[in-house]
Write a protein that holds these residues in place. Structure first.
Motif, short mmCIF file in Angstrom:
data_model
loop_
_atom_site.label_atom_id
_atom_site.label_comp_id
_atom_site.label_asym_id
_atom_site.label_seq_id
_atom_site.Cartn_x
_atom_site.Cartn_y
_atom_site.Cartn_z
N THR A 186 -12.55 -35.17 -24.80
CA THR A 186 -11.29 -34.80 -24.16
C THR A 186 -10.96 -35.65 -22.93
OG1 THR A 186 -12.45 -33.13 -22.83
CG2 THR A 186 -11.49 -32.42 -24.93
N SER A 187 -11.94 -36.36 -22.38
CA SER A 187 -11.68 -37.23 -21.24
C SER A 187 -12.85 -38.20 -21.10
CB SER A 187 -11.52 -36.42 -19.95
OG SER A 187 -11.12 -37.27 -18.87
N ILE A 188 -12.62 -39.30 -20.41
CA ILE A 188 -13.67 -40.28 -20.17
C ILE A 188 -13.66 -40.71 -18.71
CG2 ILE A 188 -13.67 -41.16 -22.54
CD1 ILE A 188 -12.08 -43.61 -21.46
N LYS A 189 -14.80 -41.20 -18.25
CA LYS A 189 -14.95 -41.78 -16.92
C LYS A 189 -15.91 -42.96 -17.03
CE LYS A 189 -14.29 -37.38 -14.42
NZ LYS A 189 -13.05 -37.71 -13.68
N LEU A 190 -16.05 -43.70 -15.92
CA LEU A 190 -16.98 -44.82 -15.86
C LEU A 190 -17.95 -44.62 -14.71
CD1 LEU A 190 -14.45 -47.79 -16.26
CD2 LEU A 190 -15.96 -46.87 -18.03
N LEU A 191 -19.20 -45.04 -14.92
CA LEU A 191 -20.20 -45.10 -13.87
C LEU A 191 -20.69 -46.53 -13.76
CD1 LEU A 191 -22.50 -41.98 -14.52
CD2 LEU A 191 -20.60 -42.16 -12.90
N GLN A 226 -23.34 -60.95 -10.64
CA GLN A 226 -23.58 -61.19 -12.05
C GLN A 226 -24.20 -59.94 -12.67
OE1 GLN A 226 -26.05 -64.71 -12.17
NE2 GLN A 226 -24.28 -66.07 -12.06
N ASN A 227 -24.02 -59.81 -13.98
CA ASN A 227 -24.60 -58.69 -14.73
C ASN A 227 -24.21 -57.33 -14.15
OD1 ASN A 227 -25.99 -60.39 -16.58
ND2 ASN A 227 -27.57 -60.73 -15.03
N ARG A 228 -22.95 -57.23 -13.67
CA ARG A 228 -22.42 -55.93 -13.29
C ARG A 228 -22.25 -55.09 -14.55
NH1 ARG A 228 -19.69 -54.79 -8.80
NH2 ARG A 228 -20.34 -52.74 -9.53
N LYS A 229 -22.44 -53.77 -14.43
CA LYS A 229 -22.36 -52.89 -15.59
C LYS A 229 -21.45 -51.71 -15.31
CE LYS A 229 -26.98 -53.79 -17.48
NZ LYS A 229 -28.27 -53.18 -17.91
N LEU A 230 -20.70 -51.32 -16.32
CA LEU A 230 -19.96 -50.07 -16.31
C LEU A 230 -20.34 -49.31 -17.58
CD1 LEU A 230 -16.37 -51.16 -15.17
CD2 LEU A 230 -18.16 -50.10 -13.79
N GLN A 231 -20.75 -48.05 -17.40
CA GLN A 231 -21.14 -47.22 -18.53
C GLN A 231 -20.10 -46.13 -18.76
OE1 GLN A 231 -24.95 -45.26 -18.25
NE2 GLN A 231 -25.01 -44.84 -20.44
N LEU A 232 -19.79 -45.89 -20.01
CA LEU A 232 -18.83 -44.86 -20.39
C LEU A 232 -19.51 -43.50 -20.43
CD1 LEU A 232 -15.85 -44.49 -21.49
CD2 LEU A 232 -16.90 -44.52 -23.78
N ILE A 233 -18.89 -42.50 -19.80
CA ILE A 233 -19.32 -41.11 -19.97
C ILE A 233 -18.13 -40.33 -20.51
CG2 ILE A 233 -21.12 -41.21 -18.21
CD1 ILE A 233 -19.23 -39.83 -16.28
N ALA A 234 -18.41 -39.29 -21.29
CA ALA A 234 -17.35 -38.61 -22.04
C ALA A 234 -17.50 -37.11 -21.93
CB ALA A 234 -17.40 -39.04 -23.51
N ALA A 235 -16.35 -36.41 -21.86
CA ALA A 235 -16.33 -34.96 -21.74
C ALA A 235 -16.06 -34.30 -23.09
CB ALA A 235 -15.26 -34.52 -20.75
N ASN A 236 -16.78 -33.19 -23.36
CA ASN A 236 -16.51 -32.43 -24.58
C ASN A 236 -15.40 -31.42 -24.32
OD1 ASN A 236 -17.64 -30.25 -23.20
ND2 ASN A 236 -19.61 -30.38 -24.26
N GLN A 237 -15.16 -30.53 -25.29
CA GLN A 237 -14.04 -29.60 -25.18
C GLN A 237 -14.24 -28.57 -24.07
OE1 GLN A 237 -13.80 -28.20 -29.22
NE2 GLN A 237 -12.50 -29.91 -29.87
N ASN A 238 -15.46 -28.43 -23.58
CA ASN A 238 -15.73 -27.53 -22.46
C ASN A 238 -15.68 -28.24 -21.11
OD1 ASN A 238 -16.19 -25.25 -24.15
ND2 ASN A 238 -18.25 -26.04 -24.60
N GLY A 239 -15.32 -29.53 -21.14
CA GLY A 239 -15.24 -30.30 -19.91
C GLY A 239 -16.57 -30.79 -19.38
N VAL A 240 -17.64 -30.66 -20.19
CA VAL A 240 -18.97 -31.11 -19.78
C VAL A 240 -19.15 -32.57 -20.19
CG1 VAL A 240 -21.45 -30.75 -20.01
CG2 VAL A 240 -19.90 -28.79 -19.96
N TYR A 241 -19.52 -33.41 -19.23
CA TYR A 241 -19.67 -34.84 -19.49
C TYR A 241 -21.09 -35.17 -19.92
CZ TYR A 241 -15.11 -36.13 -17.60
OH TYR A 241 -13.76 -36.29 -17.40
N SER A 242 -21.20 -36.21 -20.75
CA SER A 242 -22.51 -36.73 -21.15
C SER A 242 -22.45 -38.25 -21.17
CB SER A 242 -22.91 -36.20 -22.53
OG SER A 242 -22.00 -36.65 -23.52
#
Length: 352
Positions: A186-191, A226-242
């Motif tokens: 339902t939503s995404i963010k970056l770390l 150099q070698n900067r990283k962005l990781q995708l995290i994602a929310a389920n239908q309850n708004g809990v991110y993983s």
């Protein structure tokens, strides 16, 4: 002055965000009740949680690193936080700068290891003798759980305006990110690599009709490397991110900068004169405009490398006479991003 403070603050945040991080929480040490002099200055104190781009934070993930900014009288020698259980939280990689108005700003990093809907932190401040007093400055923030179980079947990439994958980006300049996830997201963010949340602006979700959804938005980074990283995290239908299995690795280049521009004070119509421009090494080409906003031709601009970066020279020819004429120069980076403009000195162009 306000603009300079904003620029300094952006550089300050970028430097702190780039540094290594380890958080500590300790049992409460003696904290004095505010002395009369401190009470008199209570209105001076403030504290807030903020993101890497300087906006206020209302929620973070458990163990996510985030920035804290405090304002104190300039007589304060150090700052810490107390959580709602009176455990002291040390700000890491703290930087102090004098605001020039009798106050000082402090910026440091913390993370919170326990989730909660309304975690509250109070600023404590040390006097010249190192004695801490509780202030009336507090902030509250929601700390969410982030599931360690990895969501698979996701993708993430940085793209240019033509949809081509980017392997380099420029500090302080927006670039587009595109992601694909299962349709249950339902939503995404970056770390980033220090577990600091990176804002995605103008996020658009598109259902692909095949059990997946596509996401598109813009973001930026404030620290070169150099070698900067962005990781995708994602929310389920309850708004809990993983966490997900999607990340991007890229090089973040310093923004193009112009340090100086030199032109003669006099010239003649249609007679070339020499222009010298000092830039950093991330300027790939130059652009120049006259005082009316018309783009000037820069033929055969070349540079030599020096300690500051690149020293450019070229011959400029002007077809219109006039007194106190001037030009505006931009440095352009590898991805087409521009530096801040720099105005030349004045030149009198006379008819031959």
């Amino acid at each position: 002055m306000k603009t300079m403070k904003k620029v300094f603050f952006a550089l300050l945040v970028g430097a702190i965000a780039a540094s290594s991080f380890a958080v500590s929480a300790t049992a409460a040490q003696p904290v004095e009740e505010p002395a009369a002099a401190v009470i008199a200055q209570q209105s001076v104190y403030s504290v807030r949680a903020l993101s890497q781009d300087g906006t206020d934070l209302t929620s973070v993930f458990k163990n996510e690193v985030f920035l804290v900014e405090a304002i104190t009288p300039d007589t304060v020698t150090n700052v810490k936080l107390l959580n709602e259980y009176d455990l002291q939280i040390n700000l890491q990689d703290t930087v102090r700068y004098d605001r020039g108005d009798g106050t000082a700003a402090w910026v440091g990093k913390i993370s919170v290891g326990t989730a909660g809907a309304n975690r509250t932190f109070t600023l404590i401040a040390a006097d010249e003798n190192g004695v801490y007093s509780r202030t009336d400055a507090t902030f509250s923030i929601e700390v969410k759980n982030l599931q360690e179980t990895e969501l698979t079947g996701c993708s993430l990439r940085a793209v240019d305006e033509n949809g081509n994958t980017l392997t380099t980006v420029t500090v302080g300049h927006s670039f587009r990110v595109e992601a694909t996830t299962p349709s249950s997201v339902t939503s995404i963010k970056l770390l980033n690599e220090t577990k600091m949340q990176i804002t995605i602006n103008d996020l658009v979700r598109t259902d692909n009709g095949d059990g997946t959804v596509s996401w598109s938005g813009t973001t930026m980074v404030s620290t070169a490397g150099q070698n900067r990283k962005l990781q995708l995290i994602a929310a389920n239908q309850n708004g809990v991110y993983s966490y997900t299995d999607a990340e991007i690795v890229f090089e973040a280049l310093p923004a193009p900068q112009i340090f100086s521009v030199e032109i003669p004070t006099t010239g003649k119509v249609n007679v070339p004169f020499t222009v010298t421009v000092q830039t950093n090494s991330n300027v790939e080409k130059l652009e120049m405009y006259n005082e009316y906003g018309l783009k000037m031709s820069i033929p055969n601009a070349s540079f030599v490398t020096n300690a500051q970066g690149r020293l450019w020279t070229f011959q400029l020819q002007v077809g219109t006479a006039g007194s106190n004429r001037y030009f505006v120069v931009y440095g352009v980076g590898a991805n087409g991003e521009r530096s801040a403009p720099m105005e030349t000195g004045k030149i009198d162009i006379s008819i031959v």
